[in-house]
Motif scaffolding. Structure first.
Motif, PDB file in Angstrom:
ATOM      1  N   LEU A 157       0.902  -1.189   0.012  1.00 44.65           N
ATOM      2  CA  LEU A 157       0.209  -0.023  -0.062  1.00 44.65           C
ATOM      3  C   LEU A 157       0.811   1.185  -0.104  1.00 44.65           C
ATOM      4  CD1 LEU A 157      -2.475  -1.127   2.614  1.00 44.65           C
ATOM      5  CD2 LEU A 157      -2.798  -1.107   0.245  1.00 44.65           C
ATOM      6  N   PRO A 158       0.255   2.331  -0.337  1.00 49.11           N
ATOM      7  CA  PRO A 158       1.060   3.792  -0.665  1.00 49.11           C
ATOM      8  C   PRO A 158       1.147   4.266   0.789  1.00 49.11           C
ATOM      9  CG  PRO A 158      -1.204   4.025  -0.984  1.00 49.11           C
ATOM     10  CD  PRO A 158      -1.013   2.430  -0.921  1.00 49.11           C
ATOM     11  N   VAL A 159       2.382   5.054   0.944  1.00 47.58           N
ATOM     12  CA  VAL A 159       2.445   5.615   2.503  1.00 47.58           C
ATOM     13  C   VAL A 159       1.554   6.109   3.259  1.00 47.58           C
ATOM     14  CG1 VAL A 159       3.469   7.868   1.880  1.00 47.58           C
ATOM     15  CG2 VAL A 159       4.479   6.782   3.974  1.00 47.58           C
ATOM     16  N   SER A 160       0.514   6.675   2.525  1.00 48.61           N
ATOM     17  CA  SER A 160      -0.625   7.213   3.224  1.00 48.61           C
ATOM     18  C   SER A 160      -1.439   6.315   4.177  1.00 48.61           C
ATOM     19  CB  SER A 160      -1.575   8.073   2.043  1.00 48.61           C
ATOM     20  OG  SER A 160      -2.045   7.004   1.167  1.00 48.61           O
ATOM     21  N   SER A 161      -1.369   5.007   3.786  1.00 47.23           N
ATOM     22  CA  SER A 161      -2.029   3.819   4.682  1.00 47.23           C
ATOM     23  C   SER A 161      -1.531   3.521   5.732  1.00 47.23           C
ATOM     24  CB  SER A 161      -2.330   2.709   3.460  1.00 47.23           C
ATOM     25  OG  SER A 161      -3.209   3.254   2.468  1.00 47.23           O
ATOM     26  N   TRP A 162       0.100   3.884   5.847  1.00 50.42           N
ATOM     27  CA  TRP A 162       0.793   3.082   6.897  1.00 50.42           C
ATOM     28  C   TRP A 162       0.540   3.800   8.355  1.00 50.42           C
ATOM     29  CZ3 TRP A 162       6.275   3.564   4.068  1.00 50.42           C
ATOM     30  CH2 TRP A 162       6.139   3.059   3.084  1.00 50.42           C
ATOM     31  N   ASP A 163       0.889   3.234   9.107  1.00 43.77           N
ATOM     32  CA  ASP A 163       0.888   3.593  10.651  1.00 43.77           C
ATOM     33  C   ASP A 163       1.972   4.414  10.924  1.00 43.77           C
ATOM     34  OD1 ASP A 163       0.644   4.278  13.370  1.00 43.77           O
ATOM     35  OD2 ASP A 163       0.384   1.864  13.935  1.00 43.77           O
ATOM     36  N   LEU A 164       1.968   5.634  10.414  1.00 42.06           N
ATOM     37  CA  LEU A 164       3.244   6.452  10.466  1.00 42.06           C
ATOM     38  C   LEU A 164       3.955   6.724  12.123  1.00 42.06           C
ATOM     39  CD1 LEU A 164       2.462   8.864   7.562  1.00 42.06           C
ATOM     40  CD2 LEU A 164       3.721   6.715   7.532  1.00 42.06           C
ATOM     41  N   LEU A 165       3.063   6.576  12.959  1.00 44.01           N
ATOM     42  CA  LEU A 165       3.473   6.834  14.443  1.00 44.01           C
ATOM     43  C   LEU A 165       4.101   5.550  14.926  1.00 44.01           C
ATOM     44  CD1 LEU A 165       0.437   8.891  15.659  1.00 44.01           C
ATOM     45  CD2 LEU A 165       2.558   9.671  14.772  1.00 44.01           C
ATOM     46  N   ASP A 166       3.857   4.310  14.343  1.00 45.54           N
ATOM     47  CA  ASP A 166       4.681   3.371  14.915  1.00 45.54           C
ATOM     48  C   ASP A 166       6.114   3.491  14.861  1.00 45.54           C
ATOM     49  OD1 ASP A 166       5.777   0.521  14.827  1.00 45.54           O
ATOM     50  OD2 ASP A 166       3.925   0.082  15.348  1.00 45.54           O
ATOM     51  N   PRO A 167       6.714   3.036  16.028  1.00 45.69           N
ATOM     52  CA  PRO A 167       8.260   3.301  15.903  1.00 45.69           C
ATOM     53  C   PRO A 167       9.082   2.444  14.809  1.00 45.69           C
ATOM     54  CG  PRO A 167       7.579   3.269  18.210  1.00 45.69           C
ATOM     55  CD  PRO A 167       6.298   2.984  17.153  1.00 45.69           C
ATOM     56  N   ARG A 168       8.427   1.302  14.468  1.00 43.99           N
ATOM     57  CA  ARG A 168       9.252   0.510  13.557  1.00 43.99           C
ATOM     58  C   ARG A 168       9.141   1.356  12.265  1.00 43.99           C
ATOM     59  NH1 ARG A 168       5.571  -4.709  15.027  1.00 43.99           N
ATOM     60  NH2 ARG A 168       4.076  -3.023  15.168  1.00 43.99           N
ATOM     61  N   VAL A 169       8.011   1.872  11.866  1.00 48.33           N
ATOM     62  CA  VAL A 169       7.804   2.499  10.666  1.00 48.33           C
ATOM     63  C   VAL A 169       8.636   3.739  10.548  1.00 48.33           C
ATOM     64  CG1 VAL A 169       5.963   3.417   9.081  1.00 48.33           C
ATOM     65  CG2 VAL A 169       5.624   1.339  10.355  1.00 48.33           C
ATOM     66  N   ILE A 170       8.638   4.410  11.595  1.00 52.38           N
ATOM     67  CA  ILE A 170       9.459   5.714  11.759  1.00 52.38           C
ATOM     68  C   ILE A 170      10.971   5.121  11.486  1.00 52.38           C
ATOM     69  CG2 ILE A 170      10.535   7.237  13.344  1.00 52.38           C
ATOM     70  CD1 ILE A 170       7.670   7.544  14.541  1.00 52.38           C
ATOM     71  N   ALA A 171      11.346   4.056  12.088  1.00 47.68           N
ATOM     72  CA  ALA A 171      12.947   3.725  11.784  1.00 47.68           C
ATOM     73  C   ALA A 171      12.958   3.259  10.250  1.00 47.68           C
ATOM     74  CB  ALA A 171      13.154   2.401  12.642  1.00 47.68           C
ATOM     75  N   TRP A 172      12.173   2.626   9.840  1.00 46.34           N
ATOM     76  CA  TRP A 172      12.302   2.190   8.315  1.00 46.34           C
ATOM     77  C   TRP A 172      12.439   3.259   7.383  1.00 46.34           C
ATOM     78  CZ3 TRP A 172       7.704  -1.744   9.338  1.00 46.34           C
ATOM     79  CH2 TRP A 172       8.430  -2.789   9.888  1.00 46.34           C
ATOM     80  N   ARG A 173      11.485   4.274   7.678  1.00 47.59           N
ATOM     81  CA  ARG A 173      11.424   5.402   6.809  1.00 47.59           C
ATOM     82  C   ARG A 173      12.778   6.578   7.104  1.00 47.59           C
ATOM     83  NH1 ARG A 173       6.513   9.200   7.600  1.00 47.59           N
ATOM     84  NH2 ARG A 173       7.046   9.704   5.216  1.00 47.59           N
ATOM     85  N   ASP A 174      13.276   6.376   8.229  1.00 51.64           N
ATOM     86  CA  ASP A 174      14.461   7.082   8.553  1.00 51.64           C
ATOM     87  C   ASP A 174      15.670   6.936   7.703  1.00 51.64           C
ATOM     88  OD1 ASP A 174      15.887   9.147  10.043  1.00 51.64           O
ATOM     89  OD2 ASP A 174      16.712   7.491  11.488  1.00 51.64           O
ATOM     90  N   GLU A 175      15.676   5.524   7.210  1.00 53.80           N
ATOM     91  CA  GLU A 175      16.616   5.002   6.443  1.00 53.80           C
ATOM     92  C   GLU A 175      16.429   5.111   5.064  1.00 53.80           C
ATOM     93  OE1 GLU A 175      17.812   1.304   7.921  1.00 53.80           O
ATOM     94  OE2 GLU A 175      18.472   2.069   9.994  1.00 53.80           O
ATOM     95  N   GLY A 176      15.308   5.546   4.546  1.00 53.18           N
ATOM     96  CA  GLY A 176      14.836   5.720   3.290  1.00 53.18           C
ATOM     97  C   GLY A 176      14.740   6.956   2.428  1.00 53.18           C
ATOM     98  N   PRO A 177      14.194   7.195   1.374  1.00 48.95           N
ATOM     99  CA  PRO A 177      14.111   8.702   0.727  1.00 48.95           C
ATOM    100  C   PRO A 177      13.455   9.572   1.335  1.00 48.95           C
ATOM    101  CG  PRO A 177      13.065   6.955  -0.554  1.00 48.95           C
ATOM    102  CD  PRO A 177      13.826   6.019   0.299  1.00 48.95           C
ATOM    103  N   ASP A 178      12.353   9.238   2.046  1.00 48.55           N
ATOM    104  CA  ASP A 178      11.401  10.083   2.903  1.00 48.55           C
ATOM    105  C   ASP A 178      12.069  10.500   4.265  1.00 48.55           C
ATOM    106  OD1 ASP A 178       9.362   9.812   1.020  1.00 48.55           O
ATOM    107  OD2 ASP A 178       8.197   8.295   2.137  1.00 48.55           O
ATOM    108  N   ALA A 179      13.487  10.087   4.618  1.00 50.91           N
ATOM    109  CA  ALA A 179      13.981  10.696   5.697  1.00 50.91           C
ATOM    110  C   ALA A 179      13.788  11.923   5.955  1.00 50.91           C
ATOM    111  CB  ALA A 179      15.333  10.160   5.998  1.00 50.91           C
ATOM    112  N   LEU A 180      14.109  12.897   5.191  1.00 51.21           N
ATOM    113  CA  LEU A 180      13.955  14.431   5.461  1.00 51.21           C
ATOM    114  C   LEU A 180      12.421  14.715   5.587  1.00 51.21           C
ATOM    115  CD1 LEU A 180      15.587  16.933   5.919  1.00 51.21           C
ATOM    116  CD2 LEU A 180      15.515  17.424   3.415  1.00 51.21           C
ATOM    117  N   ARG A 181      11.791  14.440   4.844  1.00 50.08           N
ATOM    118  CA  ARG A 181      10.455  14.698   5.017  1.00 50.08           C
ATOM    119  C   ARG A 181       9.607  14.178   6.280  1.00 50.08           C
ATOM    120  NH1 ARG A 181       5.406  12.042   1.156  1.00 50.08           N
ATOM    121  NH2 ARG A 181       3.385  12.955   2.599  1.00 50.08           N
TER     122      ARG A 181
END
Length: 240
Positions: free
Chosen positions: A75-99
């Motif tokens: 699913l697209p990022v708009s569907s993810w649980d963006l407050l979950d620490p695991r998701v935050i950690a994964w995004r922190d290492e990807g292209p969306d890190a700065l956003r």
């Protein structure tokens, strides 16, 4: 390795969740892709039952969805649980890190001043004592040029502040805010020209909480988070 990832020890399930979550977050498995159960079994050397648990976990995080006659779809990022620490950690290492960092600092700007205000209003002395202890550790780490120690003490400081608000809803967001702090530190030079001034702001916040000055605690906390935005993102309006 990011310590905020929920690996649950060395379990196969946790390792595969981490691997797939990371690949989805960094775009290696883009939205619309269909996950192959057979490929996951083969690539990670796990059983079908482990794959089912992995898919169930990623479904719970909003990252995939089982679709009839299609399969498990990313699913697209708009569907993810963006407050979950695991998701935050994964995004922190990807292209969306700065956003994501911009968004998480915005979250801190909304939460922490309120928590500071409530902590000052409700403190029986224990919150101020905990804050002072963590601040002492921050100062020691700064003098010793110990980035890891500084980050750990700063994280503990802000956790104590949030818990000091004695608000059950805010307490449920503690892990999310801790993940925002990890994202704030990763990939960024920890000590800067503003670090000494930041320590002074932390001192001011401890004093405000200790004296029960709720308005002052809120003001200082807001200044702390705003300064973090300027230091990390180079602006104070969330634009970059």
């Amino acid at each position: 390795m990011n310590p905020l990832r929920d690996r649950a020890g060395s379990g196969l399930h946790a390792r595969v969740v981490d691997a797939l979550g990371s690949r989805i977050a960094d775009g290696g498995i883009p939205p619309g892709s269909v996950l192959s159960t057979e490929a996951i079994e083969r690539d990670h050397g796990v059983s079908r039952s482990v794959v089912r648990e992995v898919v169930r976990t990623l479904t719970g995080l909003g990252m995939v969805e089982a679709r009839q006659r299609v399969g498990t779809t990313v699913l697209p990022v708009s569907s993810w649980d963006l407050l979950d620490p695991r998701v935050i950690a994964w995004r922190d290492e990807g292209p969306d890190a700065l956003r994501q960092l911009d968004e998480l600092i915005t979250l801190r700007e909304a939460l922490e001043p309120v928590a500071a205000q409530r902590a000052a209003a409700n403190d029986d002395g224990s919150t101020a004592a905990a804050l002072r202890e963590h601040l002492t550790r921050m100062e020691a780490a700064f003098r010793a040029t110990d980035p890891r120690g500084f980050a750990a003490a700063d994280t503990a400081f802000h956790e104590a502040l949030l818990r000091g608000a004695r608000n059950d809803v805010l307490s449920q967001l503690v892990q999310t805010v801790l993940a925002t702090l990890h994202a704030r530190y990763s990939g960024h030079r920890l000590f800067s020209d503003d670090t000494a001034a930041s320590l002074e702001r932390h001192h001011d916040l401890v004093d405000a909480v200790a004296s029960g000055d709720a308005a002052r605690a809120e003001t200082v906390s807001r200044a702390l988070v705003r300064a973090a935005r300027v230091e990390v993102l180079g602006d104070d309006k969330g634009k970059h």
